[in-house]
Design a protein around this motif. Structure first.
Motif, PDB file in Angstrom:
ATOM      1  N   PHE A   1      -6.422   8.577   4.480  1.00 35.54           N
ATOM      2  CA  PHE A   1      -4.987   8.431   4.692  1.00 35.54           C
ATOM      3  C   PHE A   1      -4.554   6.998   4.949  1.00 35.54           C
ATOM      4  N   PHE A   2      -5.496   6.174   5.389  1.00 34.34           N
ATOM      5  CA  PHE A   2      -5.182   4.747   5.428  1.00 34.34           C
ATOM      6  C   PHE A   2      -6.470   3.994   5.102  1.00 34.34           C
ATOM      7  N   PRO A   3      -6.346   2.892   4.421  1.00 33.56           N
ATOM      8  CA  PRO A   3      -7.557   2.156   4.042  1.00 33.56           C
ATOM      9  C   PRO A   3      -8.148   1.457   5.258  1.00 33.56           C
ATOM     10  N   PRO A   4      -9.453   1.452   5.372  1.00 28.27           N
ATOM     11  CA  PRO A   4     -10.079   0.882   6.553  1.00 28.27           C
ATOM     12  C   PRO A   4      -9.883  -0.631   6.647  1.00 28.27           C
ATOM     13  N   ALA A   5      -9.636  -1.270   5.527  1.00 28.86           N
ATOM     14  CA  ALA A   5      -9.626  -2.731   5.492  1.00 28.86           C
ATOM     15  C   ALA A   5      -8.746  -3.354   6.578  1.00 28.86           C
ATOM     16  N   GLY A   6      -7.577  -2.778   6.824  1.00 36.15           N
ATOM     17  CA  GLY A   6      -6.655  -3.393   7.757  1.00 36.15           C
ATOM     18  C   GLY A   6      -6.866  -2.999   9.213  1.00 36.15           C
ATOM     19  N   SER A   7      -7.823  -2.105   9.513  1.00 37.56           N
ATOM     20  CA  SER A   7      -7.921  -1.614  10.884  1.00 37.56           C
ATOM     21  C   SER A   7      -8.854  -2.467  11.738  1.00 37.56           C
TER      22      SER A   7
ATOM     23  N   GLN B   1       5.574   6.804   1.717  1.00 32.55           N
ATOM     24  CA  GLN B   1       5.658   6.096   0.443  1.00 32.55           C
ATOM     25  C   GLN B   1       6.295   4.719   0.587  1.00 32.55           C
ATOM     26  N   GLU B   2       7.452   4.720   1.240  1.00 27.10           N
ATOM     27  CA  GLU B   2       8.251   3.505   1.294  1.00 27.10           C
ATOM     28  C   GLU B   2       7.748   2.542   2.352  1.00 27.10           C
ATOM     29  N   SER B   3       7.195   3.107   3.452  1.00 26.04           N
ATOM     30  CA  SER B   3       6.887   2.241   4.589  1.00 26.04           C
ATOM     31  C   SER B   3       5.473   1.676   4.547  1.00 26.04           C
ATOM     32  N   LEU B   4       4.628   2.231   3.683  1.00 29.30           N
ATOM     33  CA  LEU B   4       3.243   1.759   3.674  1.00 29.30           C
ATOM     34  C   LEU B   4       2.913   1.068   2.367  1.00 29.30           C
ATOM     35  N   GLN B   5       2.250  -0.045   2.505  1.00 29.56           N
ATOM     36  CA  GLN B   5       1.711  -0.704   1.335  1.00 29.56           C
ATOM     37  C   GLN B   5       0.200  -0.705   1.510  1.00 29.56           C
ATOM     38  N   VAL B   6      -0.481  -0.102   0.561  1.00 27.14           N
ATOM     39  CA  VAL B   6      -1.933  -0.028   0.684  1.00 27.14           C
ATOM     40  C   VAL B   6      -2.508  -1.426   0.449  1.00 27.14           C
ATOM     41  N   PRO B   7      -3.150  -2.008   1.484  1.00 29.02           N
ATOM     42  CA  PRO B   7      -3.640  -3.376   1.321  1.00 29.02           C
ATOM     43  C   PRO B   7      -4.761  -3.417   0.295  1.00 29.02           C
ATOM     44  N   GLY B   8      -4.771  -4.467  -0.446  1.00 29.62           N
ATOM     45  CA  GLY B   8      -5.825  -4.661  -1.438  1.00 29.62           C
ATOM     46  C   GLY B   8      -5.638  -3.785  -2.651  1.00 29.62           C
ATOM     47  N   ALA B   9      -4.634  -2.933  -2.624  1.00 35.55           N
ATOM     48  CA  ALA B   9      -4.433  -2.032  -3.749  1.00 35.55           C
ATOM     49  C   ALA B   9      -3.373  -2.604  -4.675  1.00 35.55           C
ATOM     50  N   ASP B  10      -3.441  -2.141  -5.873  1.00 33.59           N
ATOM     51  CA  ASP B  10      -2.463  -2.514  -6.863  1.00 33.59           C
ATOM     52  C   ASP B  10      -1.079  -2.105  -6.374  1.00 33.59           C
ATOM     53  N   ALA B  11      -0.090  -2.891  -6.647  1.00 36.65           N
ATOM     54  CA  ALA B  11       1.259  -2.606  -6.151  1.00 36.65           C
ATOM     55  C   ALA B  11       1.788  -1.293  -6.700  1.00 36.65           C
TER      56      ALA B  11
END
Lengths: 316, 271
Positions: free
Chosen positions: B195-201, B51-61
């Protein structure tokens, strides 16, 4: 049709390894028929082919006239099968297991329920019918398996090593029930075994070794072909003694699996002569009427029981 | 007595096999607890940790990880139930109940269908339980969202159960199935955008994710969970129509493979 199982020049190979080569025999309606042989002899392969689980590489096998390779569903309707490893779901009750089995044979409703009732009564499992199978003893489970195999009134009940894993009393009970079942229903019973005493109960047997039919006939007939008695001699120096006996006594002495074996018309006389001349070199002498093991030895040169105990011959 | 045949026999066989799956499951309490408890705990722990360590890129804060990974947790429940249900096939047909089924005069397709529908029901049943946690993840669950989600779960469960059936039927040992699970099924889940968005990979990873059918299954679940609303803050997979179309194709293909294998390979079952 008097012949309910017809096997003709059956051949099966697992890749390069030949499990059955040219096996032919037939089973008549109502017979108790045994497939006897050591592990690795081809019994299990034959069982799989006859129960439609394995298509033969070549040759033919028919169940009540239905080819097990091409007319499977019709062959299946005539067959009741009892596997060596349990085929009951242990989390279900015996009754539930039978109900599922009935559905698979297209039966349902009240007719099925009364049929289940009758079969459970046949094997005296009524009182435990509604307990999960995992609570039942090995003998009861085997009885439930038989009730399941007989549920759709098959013409032939095929059992794979039916007494494997049962204690002697459960084994006797099993055979008593199978006999009773046969008398009351007229079902043909075909089973595989590596126990000589079980094969001895049969009307007829096929003895298999290394994928071949060694002999085929009634146990009494097969044994009478040997005639007289069989001697088995243990000695610290079997080879030499065997050669000497053969030369001196003029009888066919063979060395089989480390023991000297002699077929003779007059056993007691031969024992007397042997003890007179070689008593110091003989550990033990066993004199007996021919058994199916002797039949097997005569045809293959090795003992059935010996091969069975040898892990190197396994692998099927 | 003449046993019936034809379509009636097929459905009777299919139904009886389905029913056996249900009864058997419910009588194994540890299986019920394990099947329900594991994904929930997994999801909560992972969600809380990341929760704390990941920010979903492109997602609403405001999108938190528990919400982001909720469809992934559903996909995990479906996949694991499918795996555990179908792995039992390997032993069951060698030394269990299925031996008796295989010598019965039933179409092989009924065996596949009964088992697959049974495992699908179990998987969806557990996922429905999990669905009750949606509000805890911040997902509003109305009737239409729930209905759409259950529909999506049924389709995805059917697909992965068929996949499991197809794989298990070809296997000789449960060890082999474990290997396939680790090398193939788990990566399928991890690389699905669950579990993680593909955008950043990395680009190659994005490629794998794009051809992974599970990606579209998870996307379909995402859209269903936000049915009728814009799922874009959390949706990183595919458009609803594309996700549904590819998931349906996946399910059909896997079921086709399962059917083909069960008819063809029953011959070598007991080798």
């Amino acid at each position: 049709m008097p012949e309910v199982v017809q096997v003709e020049s059956l051949r099966h190979a697992y890749g390069q390894r030949i499990a059955l080569s040219g096996v032919s025999f037939s089973v008549r309606r109502g017979e108790l028929f045994g497939l006897l042989g050591p592990n690795g002899g081809g019994k299990t392969t034959l069982f799989r082919i006859l129960t439609t689980l394995l298509p033969p590489t070549a040759g033919e096998a028919r169940i009540c006239g239905c080819d097990v390779g091409t007319d499977r569903d019709n062959a299946r309707r005539h067959l009741g099968v009892v596997f060596q490893s349990p085929s009951l779901d242990i989390y279900l009750t015996a009754r539930e297991n039978l109900r599922h089995a009935g559905h698979l044979y297209g039966q349902r409703g009240r007719e099925l329920e009364s049929r289940i009732e009758a079969r459970l009564a046949d094997v005296e499992l009524m009182e435990r019918a509604d307990e999960p199978v995992k609570n039942l003893s090995g003998g009861m489970r085997r009885r439930a398996e038989i009730a399941k195999g007989m549920l759709h009134d098959p013409d032939i009940l095929i059992l794979d090593e039916p007494s494997a894993g049962l204690d002697p009393s459960a084994r006797r009970d099993l055979w008593r029930r199978l006999q009773a079942l046969r008398e009351s229903t007229g079902v043909t019973i075909l089973f595989t075994t590596h126990y000589l005493e079980e094969a001895d109960r049969c009307d007829r047997v096929v003895i298999l070794d290394r994928g071949h039919v060694v002999v085929h006939g009634s146990p009494a007939d097969l044994k009478s072909r040997i005639g007289g008695e069989c001697l088995t001699i243990a000695s610290p120096n079997c080879e030499q003694l065997c050669a000497e006996i053969a030369a001196e006594m003029g009888c066919p002495a063979r060395l089989v699996d480390g023991l000297i074996r002699i077929e003779t018309a007059d056993g007691p006389a031969l024992v007397a002569r042997l003890m007179a001349s070689h008593a110091d070199r003989i550990h033990s002498i066993l004199l007996g009427k021919p058994t199916l093991d002797d039949v097997f030895v005569r045809e293959t040169g090795h003992r059935l029981t010996y091969v069975t105990a040898s892990p190197a011959k396994g692998g099927e | 007595m003449t046993p019936k045949s034809g379509p009636g026999a097929l459905w009777l066989a299919c139904w009886t096999l389905w029913r056996r799956e249900m009864v058997r499951f419910l009588r194994q309490r540890s299986r019920v607890i394990g099947a329900l408890g594991t994904p929930v705990i997994f999801w909560l722990l992972m969600g809380a940790g990341l929760q704390e360590s990941l920010q979903v890129p492109g997602a609403d804060a405001r999108v938190n990880y528990l919400e982001f990974s909720f469809p992934g947790a559903i996909a995990a429940i479906l996949l694991f139930t499918a795996i555990f249900s179908t792995i039992s096939l390997i032993d069951d047909r060698r030394e269990g109940f299925l031996q008796g089924v295989l010598v019965a005069p039933v179409p092989r397709s009924a065996i596949a269908l009964g088992k697959i529908l049974g495992a699908t029901t179990l998987a969806v049943g557990q996922a429905v339980f999990f669905l009750f946690l949606a509000p805890a993840a911040g997902i509003r669950m109305g009737l239409s969202e729930a209905a759409a989600s259950i529909g999506a779960m049924i389709l995805l469960a059917f697909a992965v159960t068929s996949l499991g059936f197809w794989l298990a039927w070809r296997m000789d040992s449960t060890q082999g199935f474990h290997a396939v699970m680790n090398l193939f099924l788990l990566p399928m889940l991890v690389l699905s955008g669950a579990f993680f968005p593909p955008a950043g990979s990395a680009p190659w990873l994005r490629g794998v994710i794009a051809v992974n059918p599970m990606t579209y299954g998870v996307a379909m679940l995402r859209h269903a969970l936000y049915f009728g609303r814009d799922a874009s803050p959390v949706s990183v997979g595919a458009a609803p129509g594309v996700a549904l179309a590819i998931s349906s194709l996946f399910a059909l293909l896997m079921f086709g493979f399962a059917l083909r294998t069960v008819s063809r390979e029953s011959a070598r079952v007991l080798q």
